[in-house]
Design a protein around this motif. Structure first.
Motif, mmCIF file in Angstrom:
data_model
loop_
_atom_site.group_PDB
_atom_site.id
_atom_site.type_symbol
_atom_site.label_atom_id
_atom_site.label_comp_id
_atom_site.label_asym_id
_atom_site.label_seq_id
_atom_site.Cartn_x
_atom_site.Cartn_y
_atom_site.Cartn_z
ATOM 1 N N SER A 13 0.695 -1.071 -0.075
ATOM 2 C CA SER A 13 -0.041 -0.164 -0.010
ATOM 3 C C SER A 13 0.881 1.375 -0.110
ATOM 4 N N ASP A 14 1.950 1.183 0.635
ATOM 5 C CA ASP A 14 2.936 2.474 0.781
ATOM 6 C C ASP A 14 3.542 2.704 -0.570
ATOM 7 N N THR A 39 0.659 4.365 -2.682
ATOM 8 C CA THR A 39 0.601 5.514 -2.299
ATOM 9 C C THR A 39 1.723 6.521 -2.818
ATOM 10 N N ARG A 68 1.298 11.610 4.292
ATOM 11 C CA ARG A 68 0.471 10.556 4.185
ATOM 12 C C ARG A 68 1.057 9.135 4.995
ATOM 13 N N ARG A 87 0.542 10.016 8.851
ATOM 14 C CA ARG A 87 -0.869 9.862 9.215
ATOM 15 C C ARG A 87 -1.161 8.450 9.131
ATOM 16 N N ASN A 88 -0.807 7.537 8.360
ATOM 17 C CA ASN A 88 -1.266 6.259 8.057
ATOM 18 C C ASN A 88 -0.747 5.318 9.385
ATOM 19 N N TYR A 89 0.598 5.941 9.612
ATOM 20 C CA TYR A 89 1.298 5.088 11.128
ATOM 21 C C TYR A 89 1.072 5.866 12.040
ATOM 22 N N GLN A 90 0.305 6.658 12.132
ATOM 23 C CA GLN A 90 -0.010 7.667 13.406
ATOM 24 C C GLN A 90 1.257 7.877 14.097
#
Length: 103
Positions: A31-32, A35, A86, A89-92
């Motif tokens: 997914s990374d 992206t 991104r 944000r995705n990995y907080q």
């Protein structure tokens, strides 16, 4: 010591590489990678770049970029900035703080 300014001119070809902090992964899963390709595509459209080749590795990437409009620095700032936002944000990875309430 800072890096010398990069010369930019229309029609230039650049080999660009970027690595994660402390050589840590910047791509953790498929997914990374997707992206990053999506962000790269947006940057190519926005800055009129032509990508001749790319190689995405776990902790870094290589791009062969043609810049018809002499705008490598602006595009790289956009590419790395948006992808980093991104990813974080995705990995907080960014702590969200609340604004204190004034009484």
């Amino acid at each position: 010591m800072s890096r010398p300014l990069r010369l930019e001119f229309a029609g230039a070809l650049y080999h660009v590489t970027s690595r994660g902090n402390e050589r840590k992964p910047i791509f953790r899963n498929e997914s990374d990678f997707s992206t990053f390709i999506e962000v790269l595509s947006d940057v190519c459209d926005r800055y009129n770049w032509v990508i001749h080749a790319y190689c995405l590795m776990t902790n870094h990437y290589h791009l062969l970029i043609e810049t018809p409009d002499a705008n490598l620095s602006k595009g790289m700032r956009q590419l790395n900035g948006v992808y980093t936002q991104r990813f974080n944000r995705n990995y907080q990875r960014v702590e969200i703080t609340k604004t204190p309430t004034l009484i």
